[in-house]
Write a protein that holds these residues in place. Structure first.
Motif, PDB file in Angstrom:
ATOM      1  N   SER A  92      38.855  47.964  35.267  1.00 57.20           N
ATOM      2  CA  SER A  92      38.259  48.762  36.165  1.00 57.20           C
ATOM      3  C   SER A  92      37.083  48.521  36.786  1.00 57.20           C
ATOM      4  CB  SER A  92      38.022  50.147  35.089  1.00 57.20           C
ATOM      5  OG  SER A  92      36.745  49.388  33.797  1.00 57.20           O
ATOM      6  N   SER A  93      36.591  47.406  36.937  1.00 58.20           N
ATOM      7  CA  SER A  93      35.392  46.771  37.628  1.00 58.20           C
ATOM      8  C   SER A  93      35.619  45.742  38.268  1.00 58.20           C
ATOM      9  CB  SER A  93      34.467  46.357  36.412  1.00 58.20           C
ATOM     10  OG  SER A  93      34.728  45.349  36.004  1.00 58.20           O
ATOM     11  N   GLU A  94      34.928  45.259  38.906  1.00 53.51           N
ATOM     12  CA  GLU A  94      34.819  44.723  40.387  1.00 53.51           C
ATOM     13  C   GLU A  94      34.810  43.299  39.348  1.00 53.51           C
ATOM     14  OE1 GLU A  94      32.347  44.794  43.822  1.00 53.51           O
ATOM     15  OE2 GLU A  94      33.697  46.409  44.285  1.00 53.51           O
ATOM     16  N   ALA A  95      34.150  43.410  37.885  1.00 54.73           N
ATOM     17  CA  ALA A  95      33.525  42.178  37.380  1.00 54.73           C
ATOM     18  C   ALA A  95      34.842  41.584  37.179  1.00 54.73           C
ATOM     19  CB  ALA A  95      32.740  42.297  37.018  1.00 54.73           C
ATOM     20  N   GLN A  96      35.535  42.602  36.010  1.00 51.57           N
ATOM     21  CA  GLN A  96      36.699  42.170  35.710  1.00 51.57           C
ATOM     22  C   GLN A  96      37.666  41.673  36.763  1.00 51.57           C
ATOM     23  OE1 GLN A  96      37.593  46.051  34.074  1.00 51.57           O
ATOM     24  NE2 GLN A  96      36.382  45.739  32.065  1.00 51.57           N
ATOM     25  N   GLU A  97      37.794  42.563  37.678  1.00 52.13           N
ATOM     26  CA  GLU A  97      38.732  41.522  38.575  1.00 52.13           C
ATOM     27  C   GLU A  97      38.168  40.348  39.490  1.00 52.13           C
ATOM     28  OE1 GLU A  97      40.698  42.919  43.159  1.00 52.13           O
ATOM     29  OE2 GLU A  97      39.119  44.498  42.078  1.00 52.13           O
ATOM     30  N   ALA A  98      37.440  40.052  39.398  1.00 56.81           N
ATOM     31  CA  ALA A  98      37.494  38.772  39.514  1.00 56.81           C
ATOM     32  C   ALA A  98      37.225  37.978  38.934  1.00 56.81           C
ATOM     33  CB  ALA A  98      35.721  38.746  39.131  1.00 56.81           C
ATOM     34  N   ARG A  99      36.955  38.266  37.583  1.00 60.04           N
ATOM     35  CA  ARG A  99      37.316  37.589  36.095  1.00 60.04           C
ATOM     36  C   ARG A  99      38.896  37.036  35.912  1.00 60.04           C
ATOM     37  NH1 ARG A  99      36.471  32.825  32.978  1.00 60.04           N
ATOM     38  NH2 ARG A  99      36.828  33.409  30.766  1.00 60.04           N
ATOM     39  N   PHE A 100      39.757  38.237  36.026  1.00 63.26           N
ATOM     40  CA  PHE A 100      41.480  38.188  36.027  1.00 63.26           C
ATOM     41  C   PHE A 100      41.799  37.220  37.165  1.00 63.26           C
ATOM     42  CE2 PHE A 100      40.951  41.830  33.125  1.00 63.26           C
ATOM     43  CZ  PHE A 100      41.995  41.398  32.816  1.00 63.26           C
ATOM     44  N   ARG A 101      41.222  37.664  38.460  1.00 63.00           N
ATOM     45  CA  ARG A 101      41.307  36.345  39.490  1.00 63.00           C
ATOM     46  C   ARG A 101      41.654  35.132  39.377  1.00 63.00           C
ATOM     47  NH1 ARG A 101      43.034  38.617  44.575  1.00 63.00           N
ATOM     48  NH2 ARG A 101      41.373  40.780  44.006  1.00 63.00           N
ATOM     49  N   GLN A 102      40.545  34.663  38.715  1.00 64.21           N
ATOM     50  CA  GLN A 102      40.039  33.324  38.261  1.00 64.21           C
ATOM     51  C   GLN A 102      40.912  33.001  37.213  1.00 64.21           C
ATOM     52  OE1 GLN A 102      36.631  32.846  35.797  1.00 64.21           O
ATOM     53  NE2 GLN A 102      35.843  30.887  37.035  1.00 64.21           N
ATOM     54  N   ALA A 103      41.452  33.845  36.917  1.00 66.11           N
ATOM     55  CA  ALA A 103      42.762  33.243  35.429  1.00 66.11           C
ATOM     56  C   ALA A 103      43.887  32.836  36.066  1.00 66.11           C
ATOM     57  CB  ALA A 103      42.355  34.968  33.807  1.00 66.11           C
ATOM     58  N   VAL A 104      44.303  33.726  37.458  1.00 69.55           N
ATOM     59  CA  VAL A 104      45.546  34.293  37.322  1.00 69.55           C
ATOM     60  C   VAL A 104      45.940  32.500  38.553  1.00 69.55           C
ATOM     61  CG1 VAL A 104      46.824  34.748  39.540  1.00 69.55           C
ATOM     62  CG2 VAL A 104      46.155  36.297  37.516  1.00 69.55           C
ATOM     63  N   ALA A 105      44.362  32.309  39.030  1.00 67.11           N
ATOM     64  CA  ALA A 105      43.963  30.602  39.661  1.00 67.11           C
ATOM     65  C   ALA A 105      44.802  29.489  38.583  1.00 67.11           C
ATOM     66  CB  ALA A 105      43.856  30.726  40.470  1.00 67.11           C
ATOM     67  N   ALA A 106      44.271  30.136  37.662  1.00 65.15           N
ATOM     68  CA  ALA A 106      44.262  28.592  36.299  1.00 65.15           C
ATOM     69  C   ALA A 106      45.241  28.751  36.143  1.00 65.15           C
ATOM     70  CB  ALA A 106      43.551  29.097  35.525  1.00 65.15           C
ATOM     71  N   GLN A 107      46.141  29.891  35.837  1.00 65.86           N
ATOM     72  CA  GLN A 107      47.574  30.313  35.442  1.00 65.86           C
ATOM     73  C   GLN A 107      48.508  29.523  36.789  1.00 65.86           C
ATOM     74  OE1 GLN A 107      47.558  34.061  34.790  1.00 65.86           O
ATOM     75  NE2 GLN A 107      45.952  33.790  33.241  1.00 65.86           N
ATOM     76  N   ASN A 108      49.082  30.103  37.940  1.00 67.07           N
ATOM     77  CA  ASN A 108      49.061  29.345  38.730  1.00 67.07           C
ATOM     78  C   ASN A 108      49.331  28.504  39.403  1.00 67.07           C
ATOM     79  OD1 ASN A 108      48.450  32.906  41.282  1.00 67.07           O
ATOM     80  ND2 ASN A 108      50.408  32.231  39.190  1.00 67.07           N
TER      81      ASN A 108
END
Length: 359
Positions: A92-108
């Protein structure tokens, strides 16, 4: 008195997968458990398996594990009920989105096809989920859930078929140490003199470590699963869905749903078994119904509790003890043993027999 190459203490998913791998390398293996194989933490968890972690070593371990889970029936002859419907993390927050974006980059980067999704795709994947207050989701289409007890029992059976000796109801009573080595382990079913001891005792690993003069920074916590056995119809292919604000998950379970909270109370002196604490049920139901409004009139009818063993950074402790030279530690999986253990077992087994680790 029994001699063996390796004595594994703990018949959960970690111990069983390591036993199976060690036998494949020709080691003489005995595995002991104070209760039933798969009867403690490994068999009492929610059964979720996912690639969606932040650190590449964990992502790679999960990728190897899930690859085995997909073929578990062919490899081990056991149906583990693996439903690869995905994991959906709601934020729900920009901070959470940024954290998930970082995780997705590592996963990809590790070859995992996770992605951030908007609210339209959230609705398509989980139509019953209310989008109120949400910015979006992080979806891992190759994640899913399974029967954790079937996994652990299947692995232990496969280890037996390879020649491992598996003893249930064999509690460790003492560990004899001499000149910096664990020379013998006394159990309720006999005395063993192994070349190597593997501490895979999960939430009870610190207690075992104390017996050979070591300390482990592991905190046991209660993990509870609550079930609504009959609910209004939900999409059967709904992903395992986690609300990052409410800290609760919902997943399909038969004609109903299974749920639990990511907030796990500390259990300082873990007993052999736990009863479910129903005082958590009302607040869990309120949070679940907020995110899935069609469940407002439904109530939890069944529950159970187990333990997870948590480290400060939520990463497992893997490697040789600093207190005695022939004890290997495979504990502290922080609730993710079902995601990691099978994928890590080949490298752990290689290290124990002094080969080069595979991961």
């Amino acid at each position: 008195m029994t001699t063996c190459d390796v004595l594994i203490v703990g018949g959960g998913v970690a111990g069983s997968s390591i036993a199976h791998e060690l036998r494949g390398r020709g080691a003489e293996v005995v595995m002991v458990d104070r209760g039933r194989v798969g009867g403690a933490s490994s068999g009492l968890n929610a059964g979720g398996v996912r690639h969606q972690f932040f650190h590449p070593p964990n992502i790679r371990a999960a990728k190897a594990t899930i690859g085995i889970m997909r073929d578990f029936g062919d490899r081990f002859g056991v149906d583990i009920g693996f439903r690869q419907v995905g994991y959906l993390f709601l934020y729900s927050s920009e901070a959470q989105e940024a954290r998930f974006r970082q995780a997705v980059a590592a996963q990809n980067a590790c070859g995992v096809p996770s992605r951030l999704i908007g609210l339209d795709e959230v609705r398509a994947l989980a139509p019953e989920v209310s989008p109120e207050g949400l910015r979006g989701g992080c979806f891992g289409p190759t994640d899913g859930y399974l029967d954790p007890r079937a996994v652990t029992e299947g692995l232990a059976r496969a280890a037996r078929e390879r020649g491992a000796r598996v003893l249930e109801n064999a509690e460790v009573l003492s560990v004899e140490v001499s000149r910096g080595r664990a020379t013998a382990v006394v159990t309720s079913q006999g005395r063993f003199m192994p070349a190597v001891v593997v501490n895979a005792a999960g939430a009870w690993a610190p207690g075992l470590a104390a017996r050979y003069g070591d300390t482990l920074a592991i905190t046991p916590r209660r993990s509870q699963i609550f079930v609504m056995e009959h609910t209004p119809p939900l999409a059967r292919d709904m992903p395992h869905t986690f609300d990052s604000d409410a800290m609760v998950y919902v997943r399909i379970d038969g004609a109903g749903i299974r749920s639990g909270s990511a907030v796990k109370p500390i259990i300082p002196d873990p007993p052999p078994a736990l009863e479910a604490d129903w005082r958590e049920a009302d607040e869990l139901q309120r949070r679940v119904a907020h995110r899935v409004p069609s469940l407002r009139a439904s109530r939890f009818t069944r529950a159970w509790a187990g333990l997870i063993e948590v480290t400060a950074d939520n990463n497992p402790i893997l490697g040789w003890s600093g207190a005695v030279e022939n004890v290997y530690i495979a504990a502290g999986f922080s609730g993710h043993g079902m995601c990691f253990a099978l994928g890590l077992a080949p490298s752990i087994a290689a290290e124990i027999v002094r080969e080069s680790p595979e991961m």
